[in-house]
Enzyme design. Structure first.
Site, PDB file in Angstrom:
ATOM      1  N   LYS A  94       0.821  -1.208   0.000  1.00  9.92           N
ATOM      2  CA  LYS A  94       0.000   0.000   0.000  1.00  9.92           C
ATOM      3  C   LYS A  94       0.857   1.262   0.000  1.00  9.92           C
ATOM      4  CE  LYS A  94      -4.383  -1.596   1.963  1.00  9.92           C
ATOM      5  NZ  LYS A  94      -5.325  -1.505   3.093  1.00  9.92           N
ATOM      6  N   LYS A 130      -4.977  -9.941  -7.800  1.00 11.60           N
ATOM      7  CA  LYS A 130      -6.168 -10.205  -6.990  1.00 11.60           C
ATOM      8  C   LYS A 130      -7.366  -9.420  -7.511  1.00 11.60           C
ATOM      9  CE  LYS A 130      -6.560  -8.840  -2.707  1.00 11.60           C
ATOM     10  NZ  LYS A 130      -6.628  -8.612  -1.246  1.00 11.60           N
ATOM     11  N   LYS A 136     -11.793  -4.333  -5.169  1.00  8.88           N
ATOM     12  CA  LYS A 136     -12.710  -3.210  -5.312  1.00  8.88           C
ATOM     13  C   LYS A 136     -11.980  -1.982  -5.836  1.00  8.88           C
ATOM     14  CE  LYS A 136     -14.325  -4.208  -1.037  1.00  8.88           C
ATOM     15  NZ  LYS A 136     -14.864  -3.901   0.303  1.00  8.88           N
TER      16      LYS A 136
HETATM   17  P1  AMP Z   1     -10.933  -5.874   1.695  1.00 13.42           P
HETATM   18  O1  AMP Z   1     -12.081  -5.348   0.974  1.00 13.42           O
HETATM   19  O2  AMP Z   1      -9.672  -5.861   0.889  1.00 13.42           O
HETATM   20  O3  AMP Z   1     -10.788  -5.272   3.062  1.00 13.42           O
HETATM   21  O4  AMP Z   1     -11.218  -7.423   1.944  1.00 13.42           O
HETATM   22  C1  AMP Z   1     -12.258  -7.918   2.740  1.00 13.42           C
HETATM   23  C2  AMP Z   1     -12.143  -9.407   2.883  1.00 13.42           C
HETATM   24  O5  AMP Z   1     -12.247 -10.055   1.614  1.00 13.42           O
HETATM   25  C3  AMP Z   1     -10.793  -9.863   3.458  1.00 13.42           C
HETATM   26  O6  AMP Z   1     -10.982 -10.987   4.302  1.00 13.42           O
HETATM   27  C4  AMP Z   1      -9.998 -10.227   2.244  1.00 13.42           C
HETATM   28  O7  AMP Z   1      -8.991 -11.157   2.511  1.00 13.42           O
HETATM   29  C5  AMP Z   1     -11.076 -10.810   1.334  1.00 13.42           C
HETATM   30  N1  AMP Z   1     -10.734 -10.608  -0.070  1.00 13.42           N
HETATM   31  C6  AMP Z   1     -10.623  -9.442  -0.730  1.00 13.42           C
HETATM   32  N2  AMP Z   1     -10.309  -9.627  -2.033  1.00 13.42           N
HETATM   33  C7  AMP Z   1     -10.230 -10.977  -2.206  1.00 13.42           C
HETATM   34  C8  AMP Z   1      -9.957 -11.821  -3.325  1.00 13.42           C
HETATM   35  N3  AMP Z   1      -9.700 -11.333  -4.544  1.00 13.42           N
HETATM   36  N4  AMP Z   1      -9.975 -13.159  -3.134  1.00 13.42           N
HETATM   37  C9  AMP Z   1     -10.241 -13.670  -1.921  1.00 13.42           C
HETATM   38  N5  AMP Z   1     -10.512 -12.946  -0.832  1.00 13.42           N
HETATM   39  C10 AMP Z   1     -10.504 -11.607  -0.947  1.00 13.42           C
END
Ligand code: AMP
Ligand code: TRP
Length: 332
Positions: free
Chosen positions: A111, A194, A197
């Site tokens: 980040k 990955k 969002k």
């Molecule tokens: P975030 O929106 O990045 O805070 O992610 C929220 C949750 O979703 C966390 O537990 C992440 O590890 C999971 N997560 C986010 N993106 C992915 C992805 N592409 N594949 C699997 N898990 C994800």
């Protein structure tokens, strides 16, 4: 009954990776556990957020979680900033965690990028707050995507050092609950990145509010290679896009990769993508409809979050009070 805690950042409507990597698991864990789920707005502001957007996205995400099947009556759903125990314990953890530990965090390096001198100090201590989130409830099981494993290891290091430094056995050991096949859902445009969002391309992800046509169109345009699907899992080696689509199918159908290849091995991507789109629509359309229903009544969502905060505080406040006493704070 074991206590589960997890958090998710309010950065807009969740995408398929959030759903398969985390949310779906959150819903399933409600059976047989006491679950505490949190929209982590304190973590969100480690990077600049427009204040009105933050409030809106916090509410949107809560609506989405309710639509996915989080049961806020039997379990607890709330916004992180409304329960002050989190920041109180995070401060103590800022003083327990070592610079060297945080310097090793790959998410911080990603980040911060080249701009390390210019990121907020909050971003650096982000994992300390995350440890506080969990340990303020003495939760022992934490469902997350694979990318959060390192932060949970750090949380255990912090808990252990606290226990050691103050000569107590106060904080428990945390066990990550990392989901199987689709623990990491990749971008539809690049199988080595990955799904996220924050990716600028809408085509790279499926959002939990996408309608049937949008889903079908995104899957049709997803990047693939010219070969048909293999009949063995080894045939997916070196084919990240193919592996990703098969992984998504597997997660939605409740199969493993080999199970999908038994059904679809030898097919071209045209036919496979059609089957995948139909499966996605069947699973996601009801969630999209339910999300819209909640969003039409923002007051109801806020009411759920308010009630959740009161119940969360009732658990966390006594634990953090005790941690403060152990540290030596006078509590007159
Ligand atoms: P975030 O929106 O990045 O805070 O992610 C929220 C949750 O979703 C966390 O537990 C992440 O590890 C999971 N997560 C986010 N993106 C992915 C992805 N592409 N594949 C699997 N898990 C994800
Ligand atoms: N850092 C997590 C993520 O980016 C979100 C999070 C904050 C979290 N606090 C948590 C996850 C506590 C589990 C437990 O996905």
């Amino acid at each position: 009954m074991q206590r589960i805690f997890s958090g998710i950042q309010p950065s807009g409507i969740p995408q398929l990776g959030n759903y398969l990597g985390a949310l779906r698991n959150w819903v399933a864990l409600q059976e047989g556990h006491e679950c505490i789920y949190c929209v982590v707005d304190l973590h969100a502001i480690t990077q600049w957020q427009d204040p009105r957007e933050l409030a809106r996205q916090t509410r949107e995400l809560a609506a989405s979680l309710l639509a996915c099947g989080i049961d806020a009556e039997r379990h607890v759903l709330f916004a992180q900033s409304t329960v002050h125990a989190h920041v109180r314990l995070a401060w103590i953890f800022n003083c327990v965690a070592r610079m060297g530990w945080l310097n090793r965090m790959t998410q911080f390096k990603d980040k911060a990028g080249r701009d390390r001198e210019n990121v907020s100090t909050g971003l650096f201590v982000y994992p300390n707050l995350m440890a506080a989130d969990i340990l303020a409830y003495k939760a022992t099981r934490v469902p997350v995507g694979d990318d959060q494993r390192q932060h949970l290891e750090l949380a255990n290091d912090i808990a252990q050092k606290f226990n050691h430094d103050y000569g107590v056995a106060f904080f428990p050991t945390i066990e990550p609950v990392i989901q199987g096949v689709a623990a990491r859902v990749m971008s539809l445009r690049d199988g080595t990145k990955k799904m996220s969002k924050s990716d600028p391309s809408e085509q790279s992800r499926i959002n939990l509010t996408d309608d049937a046509d949008t889903i079908a169109q995104k899957i049709r345009r997803a990047k693939t290679d010219p070969e048909p699907l293999p009949s063995e899992v080894v045939g997916l080696d070196g084919r990240p896009e193919a592996r990703n689509l098969v992984g998504i199918y597997a997660a939605l159908a409740g199969l493993d990769l080999q199970g999908v290849l038994i059904e679809h091995g030898g097919k071209g991507f045209g036919a496979f993508k059609e089957a995948l789109a139909a499966l996605l629509v069947a699973r996601l359309a009801p969630i999209a409809a339910e999300t819209r229903r909640w969003l039409a009544d923002p007051g109801a969502v806020d009411g759920v979050l308010r009630a959740g905060a009161a119940r969360a505080a009732a658990i966390a406040e006594p634990i953090v009070d005790e941690a403060e006493r152990l540290v030596g704070f006078l509590k007159p």
